[in-house]
Design an enzyme around this catalytic site. Structure first.
Site, short mmCIF file in Angstrom:
data_model
loop_
_atom_site.label_atom_id
_atom_site.label_comp_id
_atom_site.label_asym_id
_atom_site.label_seq_id
_atom_site.Cartn_x
_atom_site.Cartn_y
_atom_site.Cartn_z
N PHE A 158 0.81 -1.23 0.00
CA PHE A 158 0.00 0.00 0.00
C PHE A 158 0.84 1.27 0.00
O PHE A 158 0.29 2.37 0.16
CB PHE A 158 -0.93 0.02 1.22
CG PHE A 158 -1.98 -1.07 1.19
CD1 PHE A 158 -2.97 -1.07 0.21
CD2 PHE A 158 -1.98 -2.09 2.12
CE1 PHE A 158 -3.94 -2.07 0.17
CE2 PHE A 158 -2.94 -3.10 2.09
CZ PHE A 158 -3.92 -3.08 1.11
N CYS A 272 -0.09 3.24 -10.86
CA CYS A 272 -1.07 2.31 -10.28
C CYS A 272 -2.53 2.60 -10.60
O CYS A 272 -3.26 1.70 -11.01
CB CYS A 272 -0.89 2.27 -8.76
SG CYS A 272 0.69 1.56 -8.29
P1 NAD Z 1 8.88 -1.65 -11.37
O1 NAD Z 1 8.73 -1.74 -12.83
O2 NAD Z 1 9.53 -0.44 -10.77
O3 NAD Z 1 9.73 -2.91 -10.85
C1 NAD Z 1 9.53 -4.21 -11.28
C2 NAD Z 1 10.89 -4.90 -11.40
O4 NAD Z 1 10.68 -6.30 -11.63
C3 NAD Z 1 11.72 -4.40 -12.57
O5 NAD Z 1 12.97 -3.92 -12.10
C4 NAD Z 1 11.89 -5.64 -13.48
O6 NAD Z 1 13.15 -5.70 -14.12
C5 NAD Z 1 11.73 -6.76 -12.47
N1 NAD Z 1 11.34 -8.04 -13.07
C6 NAD Z 1 10.35 -8.30 -13.98
N2 NAD Z 1 10.27 -9.61 -14.23
C7 NAD Z 1 11.22 -10.21 -13.47
C8 NAD Z 1 11.62 -11.56 -13.29
N3 NAD Z 1 10.99 -12.57 -13.93
N4 NAD Z 1 12.65 -11.83 -12.45
C9 NAD Z 1 13.28 -10.82 -11.79
N5 NAD Z 1 12.94 -9.52 -11.92
C10 NAD Z 1 11.92 -9.22 -12.74
O7 NAD Z 1 7.45 -1.85 -10.74
P2 NAD Z 1 6.91 -1.33 -9.32
O8 NAD Z 1 6.44 0.07 -9.43
O9 NAD Z 1 7.91 -1.70 -8.27
O10 NAD Z 1 5.61 -2.23 -9.17
C11 NAD Z 1 5.70 -3.60 -8.94
C12 NAD Z 1 4.33 -4.14 -8.58
O11 NAD Z 1 3.87 -3.53 -7.37
C13 NAD Z 1 3.23 -3.84 -9.61
O12 NAD Z 1 2.34 -4.91 -9.62
C14 NAD Z 1 2.54 -2.62 -9.05
O13 NAD Z 1 1.20 -2.52 -9.48
C15 NAD Z 1 2.61 -2.87 -7.56
N6 NAD Z 1 2.60 -1.66 -6.74
C16 NAD Z 1 3.29 -0.55 -7.10
C17 NAD Z 1 3.30 0.57 -6.28
C18 NAD Z 1 4.05 1.81 -6.65
O14 NAD Z 1 3.85 2.83 -6.00
N7 NAD Z 1 4.90 1.80 -7.66
C19 NAD Z 1 2.62 0.53 -5.06
C20 NAD Z 1 1.93 -0.63 -4.71
C21 NAD Z 1 1.93 -1.72 -5.55
C1 UDX Z 2 -1.08 5.04 -4.95
C2 UDX Z 2 -1.77 4.64 -3.63
O1 UDX Z 2 -1.90 5.78 -2.79
C3 UDX Z 2 -0.98 3.57 -2.91
O2 UDX Z 2 -1.70 3.12 -1.78
C4 UDX Z 2 -0.73 2.42 -3.84
O3 UDX Z 2 0.05 1.46 -3.18
C5 UDX Z 2 -0.06 2.89 -5.12
O4 UDX Z 2 -0.85 3.91 -5.74
P1 UDX Z 2 0.92 6.64 -5.59
O5 UDX Z 2 0.40 6.47 -6.98
O6 UDX Z 2 2.37 6.41 -5.35
O7 UDX Z 2 0.14 5.67 -4.59
O8 UDX Z 2 0.60 8.13 -5.09
P2 UDX Z 2 -0.68 8.87 -4.50
O9 UDX Z 2 -0.21 9.78 -3.44
O10 UDX Z 2 -1.80 7.99 -4.17
O11 UDX Z 2 -1.12 9.83 -5.73
C6 UDX Z 2 -1.59 9.32 -6.96
C7 UDX Z 2 -1.93 10.46 -7.89
O12 UDX Z 2 -3.10 11.15 -7.42
C8 UDX Z 2 -0.85 11.53 -8.00
O13 UDX Z 2 -0.78 11.99 -9.33
C9 UDX Z 2 -1.34 12.64 -7.09
O14 UDX Z 2 -0.84 13.90 -7.44
C10 UDX Z 2 -2.85 12.54 -7.33
N1 UDX Z 2 -3.66 13.09 -6.22
C11 UDX Z 2 -3.58 12.54 -4.98
C12 UDX Z 2 -4.56 14.12 -6.48
O15 UDX Z 2 -4.66 14.62 -7.59
N2 UDX Z 2 -5.34 14.58 -5.45
C13 UDX Z 2 -5.29 14.05 -4.19
O16 UDX Z 2 -6.03 14.51 -3.31
C14 UDX Z 2 -4.38 12.99 -3.93
#
Ligand code: NAD
Ligand code: UDX
Length: 480
Positions: A158, A272
């Site tokens: 999260f 996301c």
């Molecule tokens: P990201 O693209 O930054 O990282 C993913 C990594 O996985 C990459 O570095 C890629 O090279 C690696 N990878 C892919 N296939 C692989 C394999 N088979 N073996 C080893 N490495 C491998 O992605 P992220 O932003 O970290 O998101 C990852 C997941 O978490 C997604 O499902 C996303 O929806 C979820 N998520 C993201 C956020 C966020 O804020 N970015 C928050 C909550 C959940």
């Molecule tokens: C979101 C969720 O908050 C997080 O729980 C989940 O794990 C990943 O996706 P993130 O995308 O990193 O996180 O940032 P967040 O702070 O939620 O903002 C998302 C987008 O909404 C940004 O572009 C932000 O600027 C926008 N936003 C957020 C608004 O426009 N208004 C708001 O009141 C809050």
């Protein structure tokens, strides 16, 4: 000693595993990735992602109980618990293109786990995945198991970017979903005991697998829905003379609603929200729930509307054309305190202005020039018509200059668009900026961070989302 392996060293895998290592000194944590450049950056002085507080955590643990490696198979083989945090983007071709989650990376990770494992493992879904993915993963593992037992847990993340370390150190909840059989419950307890090193027990929620998987999609959909709701209100505020910050303040004080995710903006971005709502839409459609699917689609439609409304406002305010005009873009990241540009509203706004032939001068404190040029030269994959991925013509790219500070970006500009709420944009010397701009000088605040009255006193024509319009803007025919 328990050994953990985190597959995927991205925005989630890197910080999450680093905090586990910090809080559990007796656990050995290996973070592995197929990307050599990412792993070498994690092992260097300049980490691959910018996240406040991350560097300190990594420096404290790296070389002790935290290591980053490309030797995926070795560390998977040795681990007791494997967290899979690989990317799950929207599919860009084939069945479900434009909506469904692409599970290619997940599947290949699961097959690799099955290939190299020689002992029982707990496999943890950290990535955001469609509901019932655990079932598919279990099938892959079971069919290749050679007698090894796997327990699959759903432990969605999260964290928000920009506050990831604080979110991980003090999570409002940790969610663990598992199989309801005794073996599943045992696995839940094992993962719970890892988090119990720093998370109070009452914040650890346990559910069945499908509830955990779906809760993550629901969580993101609800937050995005609130932003689209307040953004929809912002359009009505502009039309009626109401002020969106006053309206949202009233809503915030309603204890039944709560204070967060009610800031009107140029639109939500990030990797996301859109991806996960589209995934939800696809799951609803696949289950024949068209009305439910259409409800969630509207959240994205309003977000797209908000971005195009902003572009239209810029163009119509500036005499219906920005052709050849210099527009300063302040902020390109999808929110402050991150260098991430995935699905940033800045991409759509910049492309909209480039489409009207504007010359953009872009400044963001954390996003590199390479990244900005790359983002603006690629065609996006539109959610409602998923096709193509061709670089656009190089002339478009020449209309874009990326510069080193806000004063350079705004010098001789006709207009300024604030697209990310970086704190430093609040303290710019706007009198100096105004003096060096073409007149009339326009500011379009897509994040509502500026003091509109002060700017108007200086002489700017100001547009701020959901706030009463300047006399100037009222007198200009508005198309949005
Ligand atoms: P990201 O693209 O930054 O990282 C993913 C990594 O996985 C990459 O570095 C890629 O090279 C690696 N990878 C892919 N296939 C692989 C394999 N088979 N073996 C080893 N490495 C491998 O992605 P992220 O932003 O970290 O998101 C990852 C997941 O978490 C997604 O499902 C996303 O929806 C979820 N998520 C993201 C956020 C966020 O804020 N970015 C928050 C909550 C959940
Ligand atoms: C979101 C969720 O908050 C997080 O729980 C989940 O794990 C990943 O996706 P993130 O995308 O990193 O996180 O940032 P967040 O702070 O939620 O903002 C998302 C987008 O909404 C940004 O572009 C932000 O600027 C926008 N936003 C957020 C608004 O426009 N208004 C708001 O009141 C809050």
């Amino acid at each position: 000693m328990v050994k953990i392996c985190g597959i995927g060293a991205g925005y989630v895998g890197g910080p999450t595993m680093a905090v586990i290592a910090l809080k559990c000194p007796s656990i050995e944590v290996a973070v592995v990735d197929i990307s050599h450049s990412r792993i070498s950056a994690w092992n260097s002085q300049k980490l691959p992602i910018y996240e406040p507080g991350l560097e300190e955590v990594v420096k404290q643990c790296r070389g002790k109980n935290l290591l980053f490696s490309t030797d995926v198979e070795k560390h998977v083989h040795e681990a007791d618990i494997i967290f899979v945090s690989v990317n799950t983007p929207t599919k860009i071709r084939g069945l479900g293109a434009g909506k469904a989650a692409d599970l290619t990376y997940w599947e290949s990770a699961a097959r690799m786990i099955a290939d190299v494992s020689k002992s029982n493992k707990i496999v943890v879904e950290k990535s955001t995945v469609p509901v019932r993915t655990a079932e598919a993963i279990e099938k892959i593992l079971a069919h290749n198991s050679k007698g090894i037992k796997y327990q699959i847990l759903s432990n969605p993340e999260f964290l928000s970017e920009g506050t990831a370390i604080q979110d991980l150190l003090k999570p409002d909840r940790v969610l663990i979903g598992g199989n309801e059989e005794p073996e599943g419950q045992k696995a839940i307890l094992k993962l719970k005991s890892v988090y119990a090193n720093w998370v109070p027990e009452d914040r650890i929620i346990t559910t069945n697998l499908w509830s955990a998987e779906l809760s993550k999609l629901a969580d993101n959909a609800f937050m995005a829905q609130r932003i689209s709701s307040i953004n929809a209100m912002s359009a009505l505020c502009e039309a009626t003379g109401a002020e969106v910050s006053q309206v949202s303040n009233v809503l915030c004080k309603n204890t039944k609603l709560g204070p967060k995710y009610l800031n009107a903006s140029v639109g939500f971005g990030g990797s996301c929200f859109q991806k996960d709502i589209l995934n939800l839409v696809y799951i609803c459609e696949s289950n024949g729930l068209m009305e439910v699917a259409n409800y969630w689609k509207e959240v994205i439609k309003v977000n797209d509307y908000q971005k195009s409304r902003f572009v239209n406002k810029v163009v119509t305010s500036m005499f219906n054309t920005v052709s050849g005009k210099k527009i300063a873009i302040l902020g390109f990241a999808f929110k402050k305190d991150t260098s991430d540009t995935r699905k940033t509203p800045a991409i759509d706004v910049c492309k909209g202005l480039l489409g009207d032939n504007a010359c953009l001068s872009i400044y963001d404190p954390r996003v590199t020039e390479d990244q900005i040029q790359k983002d603006l030269s690629m065609d996006g994959v539109e959610w409602d018509h998923p096709i193509h991925l061709q670089p656009t013509s190089s002339t478009t790219v020449k209309q874009v200059n990326v510069v080193g500070d806000a004063y350079e970006a705004t010098k001789d500009a006709h207009g300024i668009c604030i697209l990310t709420e970086w704190d430093e944009f609040k303290t710019i010397d706007y009198q100096r900026v105004f003096d060096n701009m073409q007149k009339p000088a326009f500011i379009f605040d897509g994040r509502n961070i500026l003091n509109v009255d002060k700017l108007r006193e200086i002489g700017f024509i100001v547009y701020s989302i959901g706030r009463p319009l300047d006399q100037w803007l009222k007198n200009t025919p508005q198309q949005a």
